[in-house]
Design a protein around this motif. Structure first.
Motif, PDB file in Angstrom:
ATOM      1  N   GLU A 479       0.146 -30.754 -39.028  1.00  0.00           N
ATOM      2  CA  GLU A 479       0.793 -31.365 -37.860  1.00  0.00           C
ATOM      3  C   GLU A 479       1.587 -30.312 -37.080  1.00  0.00           C
ATOM      4  N   GLY A 480       2.265 -29.412 -37.809  1.00  0.00           N
ATOM      5  CA  GLY A 480       3.031 -28.349 -37.148  1.00  0.00           C
ATOM      6  C   GLY A 480       2.119 -27.482 -36.297  1.00  0.00           C
ATOM      7  N   ALA A 481       0.950 -27.136 -36.858  1.00  0.00           N
ATOM      8  CA  ALA A 481      -0.003 -26.293 -36.122  1.00  0.00           C
ATOM      9  C   ALA A 481      -0.542 -27.043 -34.902  1.00  0.00           C
ATOM     10  N   LEU A 482      -0.805 -28.321 -35.080  1.00  0.00           N
ATOM     11  CA  LEU A 482      -1.310 -29.128 -33.955  1.00  0.00           C
ATOM     12  C   LEU A 482      -0.274 -29.166 -32.831  1.00  0.00           C
ATOM     13  N   LYS A 483       0.989 -29.416 -33.204  1.00  0.00           N
ATOM     14  CA  LYS A 483       2.048 -29.482 -32.189  1.00  0.00           C
ATOM     15  C   LYS A 483       2.096 -28.188 -31.396  1.00  0.00           C
ATOM     16  N   LEU A 484       2.075 -27.039 -32.145  1.00  0.00           N
ATOM     17  CA  LEU A 484       2.208 -25.754 -31.449  1.00  0.00           C
ATOM     18  C   LEU A 484       1.046 -25.535 -30.491  1.00  0.00           C
ATOM     19  N   LYS A 485      -0.190 -25.770 -30.957  1.00  0.00           N
ATOM     20  CA  LYS A 485      -1.310 -25.462 -30.062  1.00  0.00           C
ATOM     21  C   LYS A 485      -1.376 -26.437 -28.891  1.00  0.00           C
ATOM     22  N   GLU A 486      -1.033 -27.692 -29.130  1.00  0.00           N
ATOM     23  CA  GLU A 486      -1.079 -28.689 -28.052  1.00  0.00           C
ATOM     24  C   GLU A 486      -0.224 -28.282 -26.858  1.00  0.00           C
ATOM     25  N   ILE A 487       0.991 -27.832 -27.145  1.00  0.00           N
ATOM     26  CA  ILE A 487       1.908 -27.673 -26.008  1.00  0.00           C
ATOM     27  C   ILE A 487       2.191 -26.224 -25.617  1.00  0.00           C
ATOM     28  N   SER A 488       1.922 -25.246 -26.533  1.00  0.00           N
ATOM     29  CA  SER A 488       2.178 -23.852 -26.136  1.00  0.00           C
ATOM     30  C   SER A 488       0.879 -23.123 -25.845  1.00  0.00           C
ATOM     31  N   TYR A 489      -0.251 -23.709 -26.229  1.00  0.00           N
ATOM     32  CA  TYR A 489      -1.596 -23.122 -26.083  1.00  0.00           C
ATOM     33  C   TYR A 489      -1.767 -21.868 -26.946  1.00  0.00           C
ATOM     34  N   ILE A 490      -0.875 -21.671 -27.905  1.00  0.00           N
ATOM     35  CA  ILE A 490      -1.070 -20.573 -28.864  1.00  0.00           C
ATOM     36  C   ILE A 490      -1.976 -21.105 -29.970  1.00  0.00           C
ATOM     37  N   HIS A 491      -2.958 -20.297 -30.345  1.00  0.00           N
ATOM     38  CA  HIS A 491      -3.867 -20.759 -31.387  1.00  0.00           C
ATOM     39  C   HIS A 491      -3.111 -20.878 -32.726  1.00  0.00           C
ATOM     40  N   ALA A 492      -3.187 -22.014 -33.342  1.00  0.00           N
ATOM     41  CA  ALA A 492      -2.482 -22.228 -34.608  1.00  0.00           C
ATOM     42  C   ALA A 492      -3.359 -23.051 -35.540  1.00  0.00           C
ATOM     43  N   GLU A 493      -3.313 -22.725 -36.832  1.00  0.00           N
ATOM     44  CA  GLU A 493      -4.079 -23.483 -37.827  1.00  0.00           C
ATOM     45  C   GLU A 493      -3.188 -23.817 -39.005  1.00  0.00           C
ATOM     46  N   GLY A 494      -3.363 -24.991 -39.539  1.00  0.00           N
ATOM     47  CA  GLY A 494      -2.665 -25.362 -40.762  1.00  0.00           C
ATOM     48  C   GLY A 494      -3.614 -25.246 -41.937  1.00  0.00           C
ATOM     49  N   TYR A 495      -3.111 -24.746 -43.053  1.00  0.00           N
ATOM     50  CA  TYR A 495      -3.927 -24.643 -44.270  1.00  0.00           C
ATOM     51  C   TYR A 495      -3.150 -25.136 -45.468  1.00  0.00           C
ATOM     52  N   ALA A 496      -3.882 -25.629 -46.451  1.00  0.00           N
ATOM     53  CA  ALA A 496      -3.276 -25.862 -47.751  1.00  0.00           C
ATOM     54  C   ALA A 496      -2.952 -24.477 -48.309  1.00  0.00           C
ATOM     55  N   ALA A 497      -1.709 -24.280 -48.757  1.00  0.00           N
ATOM     56  CA  ALA A 497      -1.274 -22.928 -49.141  1.00  0.00           C
ATOM     57  C   ALA A 497      -2.232 -22.304 -50.152  1.00  0.00           C
ATOM     58  N   GLY A 498      -2.763 -23.109 -51.048  1.00  0.00           N
ATOM     59  CA  GLY A 498      -3.664 -22.595 -52.076  1.00  0.00           C
ATOM     60  C   GLY A 498      -5.002 -22.130 -51.521  1.00  0.00           C
ATOM     61  N   GLU A 499      -5.323 -22.526 -50.305  1.00  0.00           N
ATOM     62  CA  GLU A 499      -6.586 -22.127 -49.680  1.00  0.00           C
ATOM     63  C   GLU A 499      -6.481 -20.771 -48.986  1.00  0.00           C
ATOM     64  N   LEU A 500      -5.254 -20.271 -48.893  1.00  0.00           N
ATOM     65  CA  LEU A 500      -5.003 -19.034 -48.150  1.00  0.00           C
ATOM     66  C   LEU A 500      -5.979 -17.936 -48.566  1.00  0.00           C
ATOM     67  N   LYS A 501      -6.097 -17.768 -49.879  1.00  0.00           N
ATOM     68  CA  LYS A 501      -6.884 -16.634 -50.348  1.00  0.00           C
ATOM     69  C   LYS A 501      -8.385 -16.896 -50.250  1.00  0.00           C
ATOM     70  N   HIS A 502      -8.767 -18.074 -49.807  1.00  0.00           N
ATOM     71  CA  HIS A 502     -10.186 -18.368 -49.647  1.00  0.00           C
ATOM     72  C   HIS A 502     -10.646 -18.151 -48.208  1.00  0.00           C
TER      73      HIS A 502
END
Ligand code: G6P
Length: 606
Positions: A479-502
């Protein structure tokens, strides 16, 4: 999407049409227009872009008619140009439309073959020519519309006026909401009651398939089969009619700051505060025998549903299936007996969510919906509507509606857990107490605005931002990533922390800020390991946590200190800093915070 208004007034209606459109800008704002009856003909003014462009046009070239329709557009077919802006018209008829006419290509080909000349790329124009064709064949306006409606496929709301007919407007609703407003010697039409608030609070909502003939003396309503029907006249709730920014620069800021109050109101609706118990409405299904909860929604509301999956599985021990509504509606998912289906929607009008609701209902599920608009279609088609008491949300980026959705869903998880005996009376008391403290904690987070401005400075320099979270913090990262990209147009993605290394770890360097949502719960240590992996690669870590920064063992670019709370309610609190970070970043970037490009608040098309 798109907003529709119509007025049969006593004097010139153009100013009031624009006023009403301003209240509908949340539905779309890439072009706007109005048309009025002028003597024996119809005149229109349209403009690309925001409503103020239309206002300027009207100052230069005013319209005087007492009967008119207006439209604010979110483009589906055809670019957002003046040529494609509504109202569309021929010499005989003018139409405003919300939704999609699915068979417009066939209709257009057929009408072009009959000699009709099309001027735009829109699906709407097919409706205009279809009605004109009926009129050309000698039909009177009402009969012409009746016949045209029978030929239209798709989901739509329409407002129609006719050349030389100063006391006539026809409205039709199929799939997209439409409200009729009753004045004294005047009649109104609007996509919702908010649009009509300055004029009247006496409202009749058209039901699915209804169409209506409006004259100054009143409205005649017909159902899909053309049979006259009575629809109730209701008084629109006053709170739904009050919308202004107060002292805030943007609606989004106002709505973020309203959260302590609206979360309280919402919780009060589902809790017995004195007994510290959940007081949940009867959902018409034995919760102790529930086999599965199926949740579906779109956008931010989907992320609220995703938090609920963590809550219901953990506290009530019932399997939860969740999917975005645009997928679930076509997946033909088998649904079990004794299943509860929960739909989450701020507007209560989202087309995909509504379609999934209908699928679940047809497949024997008990339907509960968490909605912010009680009169909405989703609320009305549910067995039980569970209102959020967020009040009207105008900023396109959802904030207070989200935390209010979480408030209702948290109470639902407890209610199911109690019914199934997976939560004891003592645990219920502890969880309810934790919920009751949320508004106070949210208020304390809202007091530390400067911290968010500092983070915003970091993010505004970035091209990409990652958000990480585990457990029920994972949906908050999304949701945090969605909020940022929606209104600032900066590319943002949310991940499950454990998926980081994948995968996403490959993106990390000193230019990629990583916002880590990590309450100090039983998963904290695991998230800290991921955070160290980011820091070791030069990533800029922005930590949102109640833990002290030292506990991370690495250098942080920023740390948002959160209050200590029961981990159950953490998602409700941790959503707030992500909203403020997105808001402050957008303000710094100078974007249109309340009406970001390409988005709309209410998505009534697929
Ligand atoms: C749009 C809005 C989002 C919202 C989503 C679902 O995309 O921009 O803020 O979350 O629709 O809307 P709903 O009204 O169903 O919650």
């Amino acid at each position: 999407m798109c907003g529709i208004v119509g007025i049969l007034g006593k004097s010139s209606v153009s100013t009031n049409l624009v006023d009403a459109l301003r209240r509908l800008e949340y539905r779309g704002y890439d072009s706007a227009g109005i048309a009025t009856i002028e003597g024996p003909g119809i005149e229109r003014r349209r403009a690309e872009g925001k409503l103020r462009n239309l206002e300027k046009r009207l100052i230069a070239e005013p319209l005087g008619g007492r009967t008119g329709i207006g439209h604010t557009r979110w483009a589906t077919h055809g670019r957002p140009t003046e040529r494609n802006a509504h109202p569309h018209m021929t010499a005989k008829v003018s139409v405003v439309h919300n939704g999609i006419i699915e068979n417009f290509r066939e209709l257009r080909a057929d009408l072009e073959a009959k000699g009709h000349k099309f001027e735009t790329d829109t699906d709407t124009e097919a409706v205009v020519h279809l009605i004109t064709e009926e009129l050309d064949q000698g039909a009177k306006p009402v009969a012409a519309v009746r016949s045209a409606l029978q030929q239209l496929r798709g989901a739509f709301a329409l407002g129609i006026i006719f050349a030389g007919e100063d006391d006539l407007m026809i409205a039709a609703r199929k799939g997209s909401p439409l409200a009729i407003g009753h004045g004294s010697g005047e009649m109104y039409l609007g996509s919702d009651a908010i649009a009509l608030a300055p004029f009247t609070d006496a409202i009749t909502y058209l039901e699915e398939g209804d169409w209506a003939v409006l004259r100054r003396s009143g409205a005649e309503i017909f159902n899909i089969d053309g049979v006259p029907v009575e629809r109730p006249l209701v008084k629109a709730v006053a709170s739904a009619l009050l919308i202004d920014k107060g002292n805030y620069r943007h609606f989004m800021a106002k709505e973020i700051h309203e959260q302590p109050e609206v979360i309280s109101h919402t919780l009060a609706n589902y809790l017995d505060m004195t007994q510290a118990r959940v007081r949940f409405p009867d959902l018409g299904i034995d919760l102790s025998k529930l086999t599965r909860v199926t949740i579906s929604a779109c956008g931010t509301a989907y992320y609220a549903g995703l938090v609920a999956k963590y809550w219901i599985e953990r506290y009530a021990r019932v399997p939860v299936e969740i999917d975005v509504a645009s997928e679930m509606r076509y997946r033909e998912a088998p649904l079990p007996e004794n299943g509860l289906a929960v739909f989450v929607s701020q507007s209560g009008e989202t087309a995909d969510t509504l379609a999934t609701l209908r699928y679940a209902k047809a497949n024997g599920q008990r339907i509960a919906s968490v909605v912010n608009v009680r009169t909405s279609t989703i609320a009305r088609e549910s067995h039980t509507a569970l209102p959020t008491l967020a009040g009207p949300e105008i900023g396109v980026a959802s904030t207070k509606a989200f935390t209010c959705q979480l408030s209702v869903l948290a109470c639902l998880a407890i209610a199911i857990g109690r019914a199934r005996g997976t939560i004891s009376a003592e645990q219920e008391t502890a969880l309810v107490n934790a919920l009751m403290e949320v508004p106070r904690h949210v208020a304390s987070i809202l007091r530390s605005d400067e911290a968010f401005v500092a983070v915003a400075h970091e993010l505004s320099k970035a091209d990409d931002v990652l958000y990480l979270g585990r457990g029920s913090s994972f949906p908050i990262a999304l949701e945090g990533a969605l909020k940022l990209k929606e209104i600032s147009y900066i590319h943002a993605e949310g991940y499950a922390a454990g998926e980081l290394k994948h995968g996403p770890i490959a993106l990390i360097d000193e230019n990629v800020p990583v916002v880590v949502v990590a309450p100090e719960d039983e998963l904290f240590e695991k998230t800290v390991s991921n955070l160290q992996e980011v820091a070791a690669r030069g990533g800029q870590v922005i930590l949102i946590s109640d833990a002290s920064p030292e506990k991370t063992g690495c250098k942080l670019a920023a740390h948002i200190q959160m209050p200590k709370v029961d981990s159950f309610v953490a998602p409700m609190l941790y959503a707030v800093p992500t909203q403020l970070i997105a808001y402050q970043t957008a303000v710094l970037m100078g974007t249109d915070v309340d009406q970001p490009r390409n988005l709309a608040k209410s998505v009534t098309v697929e």
